[in-house]
Design a protein around this motif. Structure first.
Motif, PDB file in Angstrom:
ATOM      1  N   ASP A  34      -3.859  -6.372  -7.277  1.00  0.00           N
ATOM      2  CA  ASP A  34      -2.744  -5.241  -7.632  1.00  0.00           C
ATOM      3  C   ASP A  34      -1.330  -5.378  -8.038  1.00  0.00           C
ATOM      4  O   ASP A  34      -1.352  -4.081  -8.114  1.00  0.00           O
ATOM      5  N   LEU A  35      -1.299  -6.628  -8.171  1.00  0.00           N
ATOM      6  CA  LEU A  35      -0.587  -6.480  -9.772  1.00  0.00           C
ATOM      7  C   LEU A  35      -1.001  -6.395 -11.343  1.00  0.00           C
ATOM      8  O   LEU A  35       0.493  -5.255 -11.886  1.00  0.00           O
TER       9      LEU A  35
ATOM     10  N   ALA B  74       6.698  -7.195  -3.055  1.00  0.00           N
ATOM     11  CA  ALA B  74       5.146  -6.742  -3.044  1.00  0.00           C
ATOM     12  C   ALA B  74       4.866  -8.029  -4.119  1.00  0.00           C
ATOM     13  O   ALA B  74       3.604  -8.437  -3.821  1.00  0.00           O
ATOM     14  N   ALA B  75       4.899  -8.478  -5.541  1.00  0.00           N
ATOM     15  CA  ALA B  75       4.682  -9.594  -5.822  1.00  0.00           C
ATOM     16  C   ALA B  75       4.368 -10.783  -5.235  1.00  0.00           C
ATOM     17  O   ALA B  75       3.738 -11.351  -5.685  1.00  0.00           O
TER      18      ALA B  75
ATOM     19  N   MET C 207       0.296   0.704 -14.087  1.00  0.00           N
ATOM     20  CA  MET C 207       1.086   2.317 -14.112  1.00  0.00           C
ATOM     21  C   MET C 207       1.759   1.791 -14.581  1.00  0.00           C
ATOM     22  O   MET C 207       2.752   3.080 -15.324  1.00  0.00           O
ATOM     23  N   LEU C 208       2.961   0.971 -14.878  1.00  0.00           N
ATOM     24  CA  LEU C 208       4.803   0.903 -15.592  1.00  0.00           C
ATOM     25  C   LEU C 208       3.992   0.967 -16.867  1.00  0.00           C
ATOM     26  O   LEU C 208       5.161   1.595 -17.221  1.00  0.00           O
TER      27      LEU C 208
ATOM     28  N   ALA D  95       1.058 -10.345  -3.150  1.00  0.00           N
ATOM     29  CA  ALA D  95      -0.151  -9.137  -3.606  1.00  0.00           C
ATOM     30  C   ALA D  95      -1.492 -10.191  -4.565  1.00  0.00           C
ATOM     31  O   ALA D  95      -1.267 -11.382  -4.673  1.00  0.00           O
TER      32      ALA D  95
ATOM     33  N   LEU E 210       9.160  -3.760  -4.470  1.00  0.00           N
ATOM     34  CA  LEU E 210       9.303  -3.108  -5.882  1.00  0.00           C
ATOM     35  C   LEU E 210       9.265  -4.752  -6.046  1.00  0.00           C
ATOM     36  O   LEU E 210       8.214  -5.294  -7.140  1.00  0.00           O
TER      37      LEU E 210
ATOM     38  N   THR F 243      -2.696  -3.508 -11.109  1.00  0.00           N
ATOM     39  CA  THR F 243      -2.577  -2.006 -10.688  1.00  0.00           C
ATOM     40  C   THR F 243      -1.631  -1.563 -11.580  1.00  0.00           C
ATOM     41  O   THR F 243      -1.014  -0.688 -11.686  1.00  0.00           O
ATOM     42  N   THR F 244      -0.551  -2.445 -10.760  1.00  0.00           N
ATOM     43  CA  THR F 244       1.762  -1.796 -10.914  1.00  0.00           C
ATOM     44  C   THR F 244       1.817  -2.312 -11.892  1.00  0.00           C
ATOM     45  O   THR F 244       2.340  -1.220 -12.743  1.00  0.00           O
ATOM     46  N   TYR F 245       0.869  -3.449 -13.265  1.00  0.00           N
ATOM     47  CA  TYR F 245       1.233  -3.393 -14.472  1.00  0.00           C
ATOM     48  C   TYR F 245       1.174  -2.371 -15.362  1.00  0.00           C
ATOM     49  O   TYR F 245       1.652  -2.234 -15.727  1.00  0.00           O
TER      50      TYR F 245
END
Length: 125
Positions: free
Chosen positions: A104-105, A96-97, A111-112, A100, A93, A107-109
């Motif tokens: 991608d970041l 990954a940054a 999702m969170l 990335a 977790l 998308t992760t943001y």
């Protein structure tokens, strides 16, 4: 100042060796610091502070400035982040940054943020 490092290790159940392995700092650097031969340079202090989720000021003095900025807003979140950071399998977790893409970041943001909304009952999937 090394005493604060030792205290943080004890509070977080980690050894100085593990801190070295996780941060890339040499054990010789930590040994020299412990022996009082020198104080770690700013970049190494920052790695140690980041590992424990504290400021360099705290690492140096054992105190935070009044009204000082904290990375996490509450202690429970800070503890959970440290648990995740300390778990090699979950460390992805954080790692990954490093390389990335911005997409991608993002998308992760997203999702969170969706998980946070779900937790508050604002959004159902």
């Amino acid at each position: 100042m090394y005493e604060i490092f030792e205290k943080l290790c004890a509070e977080n159940g980690v050894t100085p060796y593990r801190v070295c392995k996780e941060t890339g700092i040499t054990t010789a650097s930590i040994s020299n610091w412990k022996a009082g031969r020198y104080t770690p340079k700013q970049d190494k202090l920052q790695k140690i502070a980041d590992f424990f989720g504290v400021s360099i000021e705290y690492l140096m003095t054992g105190e935070e400035k009044e009204g000082g900025e904290r990375y996490y807003l509450n202690e429970e979140t800070a503890e959970m982040a440290q648990t995740l950071f300390g778990n090699r399998n979950l460390r992805v977790l954080f790692d990954a940054a490093k390389d990335a893409s911005p997409e991608d970041l993002k998308t992760t943001y997203d999702m969170l943020m969706a998980l946070k909304k779900k937790e508050r009952g604002e959004n159902e999937f």
